[in-house]
Design an enzyme around this catalytic site. Structure first.
Site, PDB file in Angstrom:
ATOM      1  N   GLY A  11     -42.322 -35.785  28.025  1.00  0.00           N
ATOM      2  CA  GLY A  11     -43.340 -34.769  27.744  1.00  0.00           C
ATOM      3  C   GLY A  11     -42.768 -33.661  26.862  1.00  0.00           C
ATOM      4  CG  ASP A 103     -36.105 -35.574  35.978  1.00  0.00           C
ATOM      5  OD1 ASP A 103     -37.069 -35.081  35.361  1.00  0.00           O
ATOM      6  OD2 ASP A 103     -36.238 -36.294  36.979  1.00  0.00           O
ATOM      7  CG  ASP A 127     -41.814 -29.868  35.487  1.00  0.00           C
ATOM      8  OD1 ASP A 127     -42.863 -29.272  35.192  1.00  0.00           O
ATOM      9  OD2 ASP A 127     -41.695 -31.111  35.430  1.00  0.00           O
TER      10      ASP A 127
HETATM   11  O1  F6P Z   1     -42.547 -32.635  33.440  1.00  0.00           O
HETATM   12  C1  F6P Z   1     -43.394 -31.816  32.713  1.00  0.00           C
HETATM   13  C2  F6P Z   1     -44.839 -32.058  33.106  1.00  0.00           C
HETATM   14  O2  F6P Z   1     -45.648 -31.172  32.368  1.00  0.00           O
HETATM   15  C3  F6P Z   1     -45.115 -31.940  34.602  1.00  0.00           C
HETATM   16  O3  F6P Z   1     -45.185 -30.610  35.042  1.00  0.00           O
HETATM   17  C4  F6P Z   1     -46.383 -32.720  34.721  1.00  0.00           C
HETATM   18  O4  F6P Z   1     -46.601 -33.234  36.029  1.00  0.00           O
HETATM   19  C5  F6P Z   1     -46.156 -33.846  33.751  1.00  0.00           C
HETATM   20  O5  F6P Z   1     -45.210 -33.383  32.803  1.00  0.00           O
HETATM   21  C6  F6P Z   1     -47.397 -34.301  33.047  1.00  0.00           C
HETATM   22  O6  F6P Z   1     -47.029 -35.306  32.161  1.00  0.00           O
HETATM   23  P1  F6P Z   1     -48.063 -35.998  31.169  1.00  0.00           P
HETATM   24  O7  F6P Z   1     -48.334 -35.023  30.072  1.00  0.00           O
HETATM   25  O8  F6P Z   1     -47.349 -37.200  30.683  1.00  0.00           O
HETATM   26  O9  F6P Z   1     -49.275 -36.299  31.955  1.00  0.00           O
END
Ligand code: F6P
Length: 338
Positions: A11, A103, A127
């Site tokens: 992300g 991570d 996060d």
């Molecule tokens: O890890 C960052 C984050 O924004 C989290 O807080 C969230 O749960 C996740 O990524 C959402 O990911 P995506 O954009 O792939 O749905």
């Protein structure tokens, strides 16, 4: 002169471009070259690279997202692991691979390092849950966005004598919820690290409204235990795709308190837009440090913030655990509940 490859995976978060800029400018000072790898691990597997000179990074500092693009592809899930990236590394004479990621991405980088790649990690995520570093860039920006939202939601909640649940990101940890809840003066904060009692939350809300307060803001971290188990989709790293737990809580709180209870899920708003000044500075310093580690041939490392200093640490430290909110911080936030 050596060649540094850089990619952003997983992300996005505000500050990725600031890292790239910091890396490119410092690498050129070190007489190194930088190749940008497009769309994360996918670009590394498919050989999509472009030269990054100083001109390419001139105006990217305040921009959200990533000029390199990102993807949720992973060489160990969608390819043959190291074999699927080795060709691009060899063909482009890449001496060091700088991986900017959360991570899941850092764990993939660690594995590639064990399998033969010269990797350097740069931790990123709103996060703030990566071990081995005090803060990750992106977090400060997300906290400010949520704090602004709480301020706005407070006035509309007060006009209607409502309870508003503000659901925030953070996956399995409650950093964004705790910081923004504290900064925004929320009446309660629910985080995955601390079990909650919905009856207690409802009692606290009832009490304050009885004493003349006409609003309550409850910050809900997306990763808290839901009142009822639901089957969640998984992402490519096997993580649950979270979001929406506040919708389960709202009717329960409304029923228990008698006050109209509404939900705002902030979602990807928390990840978009320009990075805060703090994140720009942190990200730039991390990028510059990654370039220096590459110049020194210090592979298998990760750049990190430790006691306000930017240092190199073993990459394995960044992958050791998903870091949770510490008790001292949460207990300060709890003092202001109600
Ligand atoms: O890890 C960052 C984050 O924004 C989290 O807080 C969230 O749960 C996740 O990524 C959402 O990911 P995506 O954009 O792939 O749905």
């Amino acid at each position: 002169m050596s060649v540094i490859g850089v990619l952003t995976a997983g992300g996005d978060c505000p500050g990725l471009n600031a890292v790239i800029r910091g890396l490119v400018v410092r690498a050129h000072e070190n007489d190194d070259e930088v190749l940008g790898i497009l769309n994360g691990w996918e670009g590394l597997m498919e050989g999509h690279v472009e030269m990054l000179d100083n001109h390419a990074v001139e105006e990217i500092l305040p921009k959200g997202g990533t000029i390199l693009g990102t993807s949720r592809k992973d060489p160990y899930v969608h390819g043959d692991g190291y074999e699927s990236v080795a060709r691009t590394l060899k063909r482009n004479d890449i001496d060091s691979l700088v991986v900017i990621g959360g991570d899941g991405t850092l764990r993939t980088a660690l594995r590639l390092g064990e399998d033969g790649a010269n990797v350097i990690g740069v931790p990123k995520t709103i996060d703030n849950d990566i071990s081995g570093t005090d803060f990750t860039f992106g977090f400060d920006t997300a906290v400010q966005i949520v704090t602004d939202a709480i301020d706005r939601l407070t006035t509309t909640a007060e006009a209607h004598n409502r309870v508003i649940l503000v659901e925030v990101m953070g996956r399995t940890k409650g950093w964004i919820a705790t910081y923004a809840g504290l900064a925004g003066g929320a009446q309660a904060i629910l985080i995955p690290e601390v079990p909650y009692d919905i009856e207690q939350i409802a009692a606290l809300i009832r009490r304050r409204h009885r004493h003349g307060k006409n609003y309550s803001i409850v910050v809900v971290a997306e990763g808290i235990e839901p009142p009822e188990k639901v089957t969640l989709q998984k992402d490519v790293f096997g993580f649950d795709r979270l979001g929406g737990v506040a919708y389960q809580l709202a009717p329960v709180i409304e029923e228990l308190t008698g006050y109209e209870t509404r939900v705002t899920v902030l979602g990807h708003l928390q990840r978009g837009g320009t990075p805060s000044a703090f994140d720009r500075v942190l990200a730039t310093r991390l990028g510059a440090k990654a370039a220096d580690l590459a110049a020194e041939g210090q592979h298998g490392t990760m750049v990190a913030m430790r006691n306000a200093n930017i240092v190199g640490v073993p990459l394995a430290e960044g992958c050791a655990e998903i870091r949770g909110v510490d008790d001292e911080l949460f207990s300060v936030a709890q003092s202001f509940f109600g």
